[in-house]
Structure formats: C-alpha cells, structure tokens
Scaffold this active site. Structure first.
Site, PDB file in Angstrom:
ATOM      1  N   CYS A   2      28.965  -4.811  12.821  1.00  0.00           N
ATOM      2  CA  CYS A   2      30.315  -4.625  13.504  1.00  0.00           C
ATOM      3  C   CYS A   2      29.185  -2.939  13.571  1.00  0.00           C
ATOM      4  O   CYS A   2      28.829  -2.088  12.850  1.00  0.00           O
ATOM      5  CB  CYS A   2      31.495  -4.148  12.144  1.00  0.00           C
ATOM      6  SG  CYS A   2      32.232  -2.897  12.826  1.00  0.00           S
ATOM      7  N   GLU A 111      32.754  -5.309  19.848  1.00  0.00           N
ATOM      8  CA  GLU A 111      31.766  -6.343  20.075  1.00  0.00           C
ATOM      9  C   GLU A 111      31.029  -6.257  21.057  1.00  0.00           C
ATOM     10  O   GLU A 111      32.255  -6.176  21.824  1.00  0.00           O
ATOM     11  CB  GLU A 111      32.144  -7.525  18.809  1.00  0.00           C
ATOM     12  CG  GLU A 111      31.036  -8.456  18.408  1.00  0.00           C
ATOM     13  CD  GLU A 111      29.847  -7.783  17.750  1.00  0.00           C
ATOM     14  OE1 GLU A 111      29.170  -6.859  18.289  1.00  0.00           O
ATOM     15  OE2 GLU A 111      30.186  -7.080  16.548  1.00  0.00           O
TER      16      GLU A 111
END
Length: 252
Positions: A2, A111
C-alpha cells in the site's frame, strides 16, 4: 503493498466510526503519499472524564516507520508497510507489534497493476462506501538532536483471490468489532491478535480504474478517483506478457 491512500470522510464521521472524543478537524485528502503526516489511532492513556466511549486517541504520524534503535536514518529503507507474516519476529517491528498497535483511517487506497512495461492505477474502496481501518504500527523515534518524531507503517498481508490479479499484497482491514482487541496492547499479546491479520473478504473492496494523474504526488483533487478506462495493450505486447507469466510460473 500500500503506497498511496485517501481519507476524505468528514471529521464527525471519523469520530463516530472510531468512537473518539475531541477529534481535531481533518481535511479531505485524495492522494496521501509516504513521508507525509497521516492520522493514526491508538489506545489512550486514560478514559475521557464523563464519557462512555473507549479510551482512544488520534494523532498525526510520519508515514514511514523508523525503529527506535535506528542510528542513521539515511541508511534505513523507507518502511511504509509491515508484512503481517513477520511483524512479530522482525527486529524492526516486533516491539511495536507488542506495545504500539494502531488503526489508520482511510476511504480506500490506490494500487498499480503491472501489465508488460506499463503500470495501471486503480482506486480500491469499500464496496459499500464509508470508512475503513487498516492495521498499523506506531514507533516514536528520538532524533540525535533530542527531538522526537512519531512514525508509522501499514500492515499488509497476502491478497485475497478477488484482488490478486492486481497485486499480490493488500492492507489488513480491522473490523470495528475487533478495534478494542487490536488496540489493547496491555492484555492482548501479539499471539492473541494474529488471527486478525488476514485478507479482507473477497467482496469487501471494489476496484476502479483511474488515470495515471495519481502517480504525481502534486495532484490532490477528487478527480483522481474518477473512473478512467485503461487502454488495452497491443496484442503483441499482451502475448509477450502472457508468455513471461507462464515462464515465471515454471520457477515454482
């Protein structure tokens, strides 16, 4: 992994979701990046007088974990994530896992899916909207000059089957019913909370393709989360990628 996320919820909604008292106003942020200040929540030192709410406190930390024993920060990698599988044993994180577990509020995260030589960005948010809490760790680092800085990392785990086609890692989501147990570092040892370090349910998140404007930290507006269909790779490039994936599988 992340590496970018967003927090756009109203301050009053954050206070209600995490059952906080006297939460300072927090502006919406659409492209939060490593080394920037991020909001984290830990167990507090004492219950607020006259309140039935849990003992919790919210404060800003630098996103980028620095172990307390670090002598030269310039020689340390930027640790924005901590792997759930090793945080109880790894020297960098084991003390924080035992004594300083935290929650990081988010509206979702970004992402990138690798396709050949191109990385396609996605906005990943709870399918039903609202706020999500990522498992996190906090550490206070004492700088050589004597000042202190609070730092933190987001805990990640293996991606669930629905998300794995984009990336093999994802943040650990802590359900509100487990907030108290995760934050309780007084009576809950790491072995008592490892069951919480699991992938989110397959239908928890939805993924939305977005433009590569999110790649630039300077871009901070809500348009970053607008759907932007990705162009298909040329057939030749796609075929090469498929062959590379097959060859990669041969290594296991």
């Amino acid at each position: 992994m992340c590496g970018r996320f967003a927090l756009t919820a109203a301050t009053e909604d954050l206070a209600e979701f995490f059952q906080l008292v006297d939460l300072e106003p927090f502006p919406p942020r659409y492209n939060i990046a490593p080394t920037q200040p991020v909001l984290m929540i830990t167990a507090g030192p004492a219950r607020h007088p006259g309140s039935n709410l849990p003992d919790r406190q919210a404060f800003l930390v630098r996103w980028g974990f620095i172990p307390s024993w670090t002598r030269d920060v310039s020689q340390m990698p930027l640790m924005i994530n901590a792997r759930a599988e090793t945080i109880s044993e790894k020297a960098s994180f084991k003390a924080a896992m035992r004594h300083r577990r935290a929650l990081l509020p988010a509206s979702g995260f970004y992402e990138w899916k690798r396709e050949g030589k191109v990385s396609r960005p996605y906005w990943v948010r709870p399918r039903n909207g609202g706020i999500v809490a990522f498992a996190s760790l906090v550490e206070t680092y004492a700088e050589p000059g004597g000042s202190e800085i609070d730092t933190g990392a987001i805990v990640t785990t293996a991606a669930n089957l629905e998300f794995a086609h984009i990336h093999h890692r994802m943040p650990v989501v802590i359900d509100p019913r487990d907030f108290e147990r995760w934050l309780d570092c007084r009576t809950q040892e790491p072995r008592n909370v490892t069951d919480l370090l699991k992938p989110a349910q397959p239908d928890f998140f939805e993924t939305i393709p977005v433009s590569d404007a999110v790649n630039k930290v300077a871009n901070t507006g809500p348009e970053l989360q607008e759907r932007a269909e990705h162009k298909s790779l040329p057939e030749k490039a796609a075929s090469k990628k498929k062959l590379a994936d097959i060859n990669q599988l041969d290594l296991f």
